[in-house]
Motif scaffolding. Structure first.
Motif, PDB file in Angstrom:
ATOM      1  N   ARG A 230      13.574   3.089   3.632  1.00  0.00           N
ATOM      2  CA  ARG A 230      12.991   3.053   2.291  1.00  0.00           C
ATOM      3  C   ARG A 230      13.618   1.933   1.458  1.00  0.00           C
ATOM      4  O   ARG A 230      12.927   1.265   0.662  1.00  0.00           O
ATOM      5  CB  ARG A 230      13.198   4.402   1.590  1.00  0.00           C
ATOM      6  CG  ARG A 230      12.388   5.552   2.172  1.00  0.00           C
ATOM      7  CD  ARG A 230      11.006   5.619   1.537  1.00  0.00           C
ATOM      8  NE  ARG A 230      11.100   5.830   0.100  1.00  0.00           N
ATOM      9  CZ  ARG A 230      11.377   6.997  -0.460  1.00  0.00           C
ATOM     10  NH1 ARG A 230      11.602   8.055   0.307  1.00  0.00           N
ATOM     11  NH2 ARG A 230      11.434   7.112  -1.763  1.00  0.00           N
ATOM     12  N   LEU A 231      14.940   1.772   1.648  1.00  0.00           N
ATOM     13  CA  LEU A 231      15.638   0.705   0.920  1.00  0.00           C
ATOM     14  C   LEU A 231      15.081  -0.661   1.310  1.00  0.00           C
ATOM     15  O   LEU A 231      14.845  -1.527   0.459  1.00  0.00           O
ATOM     16  CB  LEU A 231      17.141   0.756   1.204  1.00  0.00           C
ATOM     17  CG  LEU A 231      17.966   1.633   0.267  1.00  0.00           C
ATOM     18  CD1 LEU A 231      19.385   1.748   0.768  1.00  0.00           C
ATOM     19  CD2 LEU A 231      17.958   1.058  -1.148  1.00  0.00           C
TER      20      LEU A 231
ATOM     21  N   PRO B  42      17.076  11.050   5.715  1.00  0.00           N
ATOM     22  CA  PRO B  42      17.286  10.329   6.984  1.00  0.00           C
ATOM     23  C   PRO B  42      16.635   8.936   7.000  1.00  0.00           C
ATOM     24  O   PRO B  42      17.166   8.025   7.620  1.00  0.00           O
ATOM     25  CB  PRO B  42      16.630  11.251   8.026  1.00  0.00           C
ATOM     26  CG  PRO B  42      15.730  12.169   7.260  1.00  0.00           C
ATOM     27  CD  PRO B  42      16.331  12.316   5.913  1.00  0.00           C
ATOM     28  N   ASP B  43      15.478   8.787   6.319  1.00  0.00           N
ATOM     29  CA  ASP B  43      14.801   7.480   6.364  1.00  0.00           C
ATOM     30  C   ASP B  43      15.138   6.623   5.145  1.00  0.00           C
ATOM     31  O   ASP B  43      14.384   5.741   4.758  1.00  0.00           O
ATOM     32  CB  ASP B  43      13.285   7.677   6.490  1.00  0.00           C
ATOM     33  CG  ASP B  43      12.728   8.506   5.352  1.00  0.00           C
ATOM     34  OD1 ASP B  43      13.544   9.141   4.653  1.00  0.00           O
ATOM     35  OD2 ASP B  43      11.502   8.504   5.152  1.00  0.00           O
TER      36      ASP B  43
ATOM     37  N   VAL C  71       9.487   6.767  -9.602  1.00  0.00           N
ATOM     38  CA  VAL C  71       9.613   6.236  -8.240  1.00  0.00           C
ATOM     39  C   VAL C  71      10.750   6.984  -7.572  1.00  0.00           C
ATOM     40  O   VAL C  71      11.894   6.912  -8.028  1.00  0.00           O
ATOM     41  CB  VAL C  71       9.907   4.715  -8.264  1.00  0.00           C
ATOM     42  CG1 VAL C  71       9.970   4.168  -6.851  1.00  0.00           C
ATOM     43  CG2 VAL C  71       8.865   3.985  -9.067  1.00  0.00           C
ATOM     44  N   PRO C  72      10.488   7.771  -6.496  1.00  0.00           N
ATOM     45  CA  PRO C  72      11.553   8.568  -5.873  1.00  0.00           C
ATOM     46  C   PRO C  72      12.682   7.704  -5.323  1.00  0.00           C
ATOM     47  O   PRO C  72      12.435   6.631  -4.752  1.00  0.00           O
ATOM     48  CB  PRO C  72      10.834   9.317  -4.752  1.00  0.00           C
ATOM     49  CG  PRO C  72       9.529   8.648  -4.568  1.00  0.00           C
ATOM     50  CD  PRO C  72       9.203   7.923  -5.814  1.00  0.00           C
TER      51      PRO C  72
ATOM     52  N   LYS D 169       0.835  -1.205   0.000  1.00  0.00           N
ATOM     53  CA  LYS D 169       0.000   0.000   0.000  1.00  0.00           C
ATOM     54  C   LYS D 169       0.875   1.264   0.000  1.00  0.00           C
ATOM     55  O   LYS D 169       0.583   2.228  -0.695  1.00  0.00           O
ATOM     56  CB  LYS D 169      -0.911   0.036   1.238  1.00  0.00           C
ATOM     57  CG  LYS D 169      -1.993  -1.023   1.260  1.00  0.00           C
ATOM     58  CD  LYS D 169      -2.953  -0.932   0.102  1.00  0.00           C
ATOM     59  CE  LYS D 169      -3.961   0.206   0.210  1.00  0.00           C
ATOM     60  NZ  LYS D 169      -4.870   0.228  -0.966  1.00  0.00           N
ATOM     61  N   GLU D 170       1.961   1.218   0.783  1.00  0.00           N
ATOM     62  CA  GLU D 170       2.856   2.385   0.844  1.00  0.00           C
ATOM     63  C   GLU D 170       3.532   2.628  -0.504  1.00  0.00           C
ATOM     64  O   GLU D 170       3.710   3.762  -0.928  1.00  0.00           O
ATOM     65  CB  GLU D 170       3.919   2.171   1.923  1.00  0.00           C
ATOM     66  CG  GLU D 170       3.361   2.386   3.326  1.00  0.00           C
ATOM     67  CD  GLU D 170       4.323   1.919   4.405  1.00  0.00           C
ATOM     68  OE1 GLU D 170       5.513   1.730   4.105  1.00  0.00           O
ATOM     69  OE2 GLU D 170       3.861   1.702   5.549  1.00  0.00           O
ATOM     70  N   ASP D 171       3.872   1.526  -1.148  1.00  0.00           N
ATOM     71  CA  ASP D 171       4.517   1.624  -2.461  1.00  0.00           C
ATOM     72  C   ASP D 171       3.603   2.337  -3.449  1.00  0.00           C
ATOM     73  O   ASP D 171       4.043   3.173  -4.234  1.00  0.00           O
ATOM     74  CB  ASP D 171       4.838   0.205  -2.964  1.00  0.00           C
ATOM     75  CG  ASP D 171       5.617   0.235  -4.258  1.00  0.00           C
ATOM     76  OD1 ASP D 171       6.670   0.906  -4.291  1.00  0.00           O
ATOM     77  OD2 ASP D 171       5.180  -0.403  -5.229  1.00  0.00           O
ATOM     78  N   GLU D 172       2.332   2.018  -3.367  1.00  0.00           N
ATOM     79  CA  GLU D 172       1.336   2.634  -4.252  1.00  0.00           C
ATOM     80  C   GLU D 172       1.298   4.149  -4.022  1.00  0.00           C
ATOM     81  O   GLU D 172       1.212   4.938  -4.961  1.00  0.00           O
ATOM     82  CB  GLU D 172      -0.033   2.015  -3.979  1.00  0.00           C
ATOM     83  CG  GLU D 172      -1.113   2.543  -4.911  1.00  0.00           C
ATOM     84  CD  GLU D 172      -2.434   1.835  -4.713  1.00  0.00           C
ATOM     85  OE1 GLU D 172      -2.420   0.634  -4.406  1.00  0.00           O
ATOM     86  OE2 GLU D 172      -3.471   2.490  -4.860  1.00  0.00           O
TER      87      GLU D 172
END
Lengths: 386, 174
Positions: free
Chosen positions: B104-105, B99-100, B93-94, A11-14
């Protein structure tokens, strides 16, 4: 890590994905795709029905030019029958996919129905396609054999040769179609049946999930007709088949050599049983041409399959090469010069084959007339002596 | 429905569901070229289907019917055919910065693993998993696949088990 965490990440990816699109371009592309699809359906129907209809005037023309016997024209009702049969069949069972907004089960059932109909058509190809031609062409062969032979032996021999020729050609066509049924259509039907069973089954079944493709669309799928695919594919296939002048030369040289042999045989050896010189030249050219051309087709198809397998393996081994934009090139593809030369040669030989057959029949008729005149002359002399 | 209405309905719909287009495309293809190709095909089919969308089913159900039917029937296009099509969509896609970025990775890695696992599933199970991840109800899943609601539970459990096995090396979903 449980599936809920993955679901959350999903969901976050979306939310992070930023997608932009050009609605005008999309609108244009839809129109182009729609027109391409309509054109593909039109040309497919034209190819299947139209070819039979186009053959009719050609048949009439050849018949009148060569003054061929009435049995020659029996093929015309056969051509009309085949055109009508295909037309009615296409109207009753349109081989086009339905609207894509249907449930998967509906789509699978529809594809199964189309596949089963296709199997029925090919299983019965002898009755609706081969038999009408067999009857008309055999009648013509028997008629010609009767007119051009003196006794029962000669008649039987000529008719027998005609029958064997027809048997070889039509049994090859029949076998080809039956192979397509057993190797392509029946496995697809079984896959579809398994898919439908798995979707309809209410209970758990561990093996039912192993379903392959839904439908690789019985004919060309609607989804497979973006752009002017027919033309591009056709041009690309020819370029793949004859990629260089070297390949073109490998086809042309034996063809010319065969034609020269035919010419030598027609002008120097002068064997009247082998037909007129034109006929011998064309037959001499066509035989090596077909051997070389189909060998190249076969090897090109094998090579292409290998490339496809390698490409699939490469794609499977590089899943990380994912969201990247693709480059676009809108150049119109045409068959390149070597492919074009061979294409012209194919058309030329095809037309000349008809002319050569006509010349052969004309030659045969002249021989027959000369023979009859000689017989009349002899009987006239005999009468005078008496 | 005239062309302008169709365009309006479609654009409104796409604003909500454009990410789902890419997700379905990515789930049924193995490289970026094919993914773009399939995404474009889904958009074209969805556009064509707009006039037939009567509102009896939800927009999500309708979209997934179109997208999954297209994905399951999709065949890789030959290069010349592909080249003749202009890219209709642009995906951004960024990159993980700031910092996060490590989080994210990790998140991207999870998504990548998820897609790889989906690729290993049979097509029908992959379809069910996609519907599950997008939080469709059992009723909506049944409408998409054209099967009864009762059978969805069984089929989905089986698909989830397979997915969990691939992802976690045998651990079941909790």
């Amino acid at each position: 890590m449980n599936l809920d965490e993955y679901r959350q990440a999903w969901k976050e990816d979306e939310a992070q994905m930023n997608i932009t699109f050009d609605s005008d371009l999309l609108s244009k592309e839809v129109l182009r795709s729609h027109q391409s699809f309509q054109s593909m359906i039109y040309w497919r129907d034209f190819r299947e029905v139209g070819v039979s209809l186009v053959m009719i005037p050609l048949w009439l023309l050849l018949g009148s030019m060569m003054s061929l016997p009435w049995t020659w024209y029996l093929t015309i009702p056969a051509l009309i029958w085949i055109a009508a049969f295909i037309f009615v069949d296409r109207s009753r069972h349109p081989q086009r996919p339905s609207h894509p907004g249907e449930p998967l089960l509906f789509y699978a059932k529809e594809s199964l129905e189309q596949t089963e109909h296709q199997i029925w058509l090919l299983r019965n190809i002898f009755w609706w396609y081969l038999l009408p031609f067999c009857i008309s062409i055999m009648a013509f062969f028997v008629n010609v054999a009767w007119n051009s032979s003196d006794g029962l032996l000669g008649f039987s021999l000529l008719s027998g040769i005609g029958a064997i020729f027809l048997y070889v050609i039509y049994s090859a066509v029949y076998r080809l179609n039956q192979t397509a049924v057993t190797e392509q259509l029946e496995p697809r039907r079984d896959d579809l049946q398994r898919l439908i069973d798995s979707l309809e089954r209410e209970t758990d079944d561990e093996n039912a999930g192993d379903i392959m493709e839904l439908v690789a669309a019985i004919s060309e799928s609607e989804s497979g007709c973006g752009a002017c695919s027919g033309w591009l594919n056709w041009a690309e296939n020819w370029n793949r088949l004859v990629p260089s002048w070297q390949t073109a030369t490998a086809i042309i040289l034996p063809t010319l050599a065969g034609a020269l042999c035919g010419w030598y045989s027609g002008t120097q050896l002068q064997i009247p049983e082998m037909g007129p010189t034109l006929f011998q030249v064309i037959v001499g050219a066509v035989i090596p041409f077909e051997i070389v051309f189909f060998s190249i087709c076969w090897s090109s198809s094998k090579k292409q399959k290998k490339i496809q397998v390698a490409r699939d393996e490469e794609a499977a081994s590089k899943p990380e090469d994912r969201i990247k934009t693709t480059s676009s090139d809108n150049g119109i593809r045409l068959p390149k010069a070597p492919a074009l030369v061979i294409l012209v040669l194919v058309i030329f030989l095809g037309v000349m084959a008809f002319v050569a057959i006509g010349a052969f029949f004309l030659h045969m008729k002249e021989d027959l007339n000369a023979h009859n005149a000689q017989v009349i002359k002899r009987s006239f002399h005999c009468t005078n002596r008496v | 429905m005239d062309d302008q209405d169709q365009q309006l309905v479609f654009i409104n719909w796409l604003e909500d569901h454009s990410a789902s287009v890419m997700k379905v495309a990515r789930a049924y293809t193995l490289n970026s070229e094919d993914c773009q190709d399939l995404a474009q095909e889904i958009l074209l089919q969805a556009w064509r289907s707009v006039p037939k969308f009567s509102g009896k089913s939800t927009a999500a159900t309708w979209f997934y019917r179109v997208a999954l039917n297209t994905a399951m029937n999709w065949k890789r296009k030959d290069k010349p055919r592909r080249e003749s099509q202009q890219p209709l969509i642009d995906i951004n896609v960024p990159e993980p910065h700031g910092p996060d970025s490590s989080e994210r990775l990790l998140h991207q890695e999870m998504i990548e693993n998820l897609y790889q696992a989906i690729h290993q599933l049979p097509k029908t199970d992959a379809a069910l998993v996609l519907l599950y991840l997008d939080e469709l109800s059992y009723q909506e899943m049944a409408e998409v696949l054209g099967v009864t609601e009762n059978s969805i539970g069984v089929k989905l459990n089986r698909a989830k088990k397979k997915l969990a096995t691939i992802l976690n090396g045998g651990c079941d979903e909790s």
